[in-house]
Write a protein that holds these residues in place. Structure first.
Motif, PDB file in Angstrom:
ATOM      1  N   ARG A 157     -48.350  -8.096  29.868  1.00  0.00           N
ATOM      2  CA  ARG A 157     -49.097  -8.230  31.125  1.00  0.00           C
ATOM      3  C   ARG A 157     -50.095  -9.387  31.026  1.00  0.00           C
ATOM      4  O   ARG A 157     -50.227 -10.180  31.962  1.00  0.00           O
ATOM      5  CB  ARG A 157     -49.831  -6.928  31.453  1.00  0.00           C
ATOM      6  CG  ARG A 157     -50.579  -6.981  32.769  1.00  0.00           C
ATOM      7  CD  ARG A 157     -51.279  -5.665  33.074  1.00  0.00           C
ATOM      8  NE  ARG A 157     -52.082  -5.755  34.281  1.00  0.00           N
ATOM      9  CZ  ARG A 157     -51.617  -5.653  35.519  1.00  0.00           C
ATOM     10  NH1 ARG A 157     -50.343  -5.416  35.707  1.00  0.00           N
ATOM     11  NH2 ARG A 157     -52.412  -5.752  36.564  1.00  0.00           N
ATOM     12  N   GLY A 209     -47.749  -5.035  41.657  1.00  0.00           N
ATOM     13  CA  GLY A 209     -47.490  -3.667  42.082  1.00  0.00           C
ATOM     14  C   GLY A 209     -46.455  -3.515  43.171  1.00  0.00           C
ATOM     15  O   GLY A 209     -46.337  -2.447  43.779  1.00  0.00           O
ATOM     16  N   GLN A 210     -45.681  -4.551  43.428  1.00  0.00           N
ATOM     17  CA  GLN A 210     -44.638  -4.457  44.454  1.00  0.00           C
ATOM     18  C   GLN A 210     -43.532  -3.504  44.026  1.00  0.00           C
ATOM     19  O   GLN A 210     -42.966  -2.784  44.849  1.00  0.00           O
ATOM     20  CB  GLN A 210     -44.061  -5.837  44.750  1.00  0.00           C
ATOM     21  CG  GLN A 210     -42.980  -5.831  45.822  1.00  0.00           C
ATOM     22  CD  GLN A 210     -42.324  -7.196  46.005  1.00  0.00           C
ATOM     23  OE1 GLN A 210     -42.617  -8.134  45.267  1.00  0.00           O
ATOM     24  NE2 GLN A 210     -41.446  -7.309  46.988  1.00  0.00           N
ATOM     25  N   ARG A 211     -43.182  -3.546  42.731  1.00  0.00           N
ATOM     26  CA  ARG A 211     -42.162  -2.636  42.200  1.00  0.00           C
ATOM     27  C   ARG A 211     -42.511  -2.289  40.760  1.00  0.00           C
ATOM     28  O   ARG A 211     -43.325  -2.955  40.126  1.00  0.00           O
ATOM     29  CB  ARG A 211     -40.764  -3.266  42.271  1.00  0.00           C
ATOM     30  CG  ARG A 211     -40.621  -4.578  41.550  1.00  0.00           C
ATOM     31  CD  ARG A 211     -39.175  -5.057  41.576  1.00  0.00           C
ATOM     32  NE  ARG A 211     -38.586  -5.070  42.891  1.00  0.00           N
ATOM     33  CZ  ARG A 211     -38.711  -6.065  43.769  1.00  0.00           C
ATOM     34  NH1 ARG A 211     -39.446  -7.137  43.439  1.00  0.00           N
ATOM     35  NH2 ARG A 211     -38.141  -6.021  44.940  1.00  0.00           N
ATOM     36  N   THR A 212     -41.881  -1.247  40.251  1.00  0.00           N
ATOM     37  CA  THR A 212     -42.124  -0.839  38.872  1.00  0.00           C
ATOM     38  C   THR A 212     -41.289  -1.676  37.914  1.00  0.00           C
ATOM     39  O   THR A 212     -40.304  -2.315  38.319  1.00  0.00           O
ATOM     40  CB  THR A 212     -41.765   0.639  38.666  1.00  0.00           C
ATOM     41  OG1 THR A 212     -40.345   0.805  38.869  1.00  0.00           O
ATOM     42  CG2 THR A 212     -42.539   1.532  39.636  1.00  0.00           C
TER      43      THR A 212
END
Length: 217
Positions: A104, A179-182
């Motif tokens: 990250r 945070g749009q998708r995991t």
């Protein structure tokens, strides 16, 4: 007798401090003084190793790239032998997504750097594009080997497919970061793409030695 100073270790300590500050506050908010405070050093000592913020940020990119390659190589070491071209690329794509603290931070700093480099001439230099260029060339070589083995359609353009993979992984990494998708959802998209690339997995025979060499070059 004076204590011997490990300058490489100090440089790494300073670059790691910048990553921690950037991960917490954003790269745009990073100052040399803030990095010195995070590293537990004087500002003068930080400036002894890196005269400007631009020099420090270039060093950070190189260290992040090195650490990412080391994590990728570690993933490869855990795979069954021989490592196939599909598995080689799959481990790269898994490493490219921001799924833990280290990856990250890599994604956050790299993406922030790209934005800053668009308006800061000091930052828009070769080190920023050299890493992606090397990765793209590595992926193209692996895909070309898969074509020779019959695991991928020879009608496909391997360098172009490598560019697609790198662009897709970067885009999906950003979508996970915001945070749009995991991460699992992003990996499923990447796996679907690989399923279309590798038409005959039974003929995928990329050797371990070649795979390891490519991941660490």
């Amino acid at each position: 007798m004076p204590k011997r100073v490990d300058h490489a270790q100090r440089r790494a300590h300073i670059t790691d401090a910048l990553v921690r500050v950037a991960a917490a506050q954003g790269l745009h908010a990073v100052t040399m003084r803030a990095v010195a405070g995070e590293a537990g050093m004087s500002l003068n000592l930080v400036q002894y190793y890196f005269e400007t913020k631009a020099q420090l940020m270039h060093a950070v990119l190189e260290r992040l790239e090195q650490q990412s390659h080391e994590r990728w190589a570690h993933r490869l070491d855990r795979l069954p032998r021989p490592v196939t071209a599909r598995a080689f690329i799959d481990t790269f794509l898994a490493e490219a997504l921001p799924t833990d603290t280290a990856s990250r931070a890599f994604h956050l700093v790299w993406t922030s750097y790209a934005v800053l480099a668009m308006t800061d001439p000091e930052l828009a230099v070769q080190p920023f594009v050299a890493g992606p260029d090397r990765l793209e060339a590595q992926l193209a070589e692996v895909l070309e080997q898969a074509q020779r083995d019959g695991a991928m359609d020879t009608e496909r353009d391997a360098p172009r497919e490598a560019a697609h993979l790198l662009s897709l992984s970067h885009g999906l990494g950003t979508s996970v970061l915001v945070g749009q998708r995991t991460a699992p959802a992003a990996l499923n998209i990447l796996h679907d793409h690989l399923d279309r690339l590798f038409t005959d997995p039974s003929r995928d025979r990329l050797g371990l030695e070649a795979a390891t060499k490519r991941s660490r070059s």
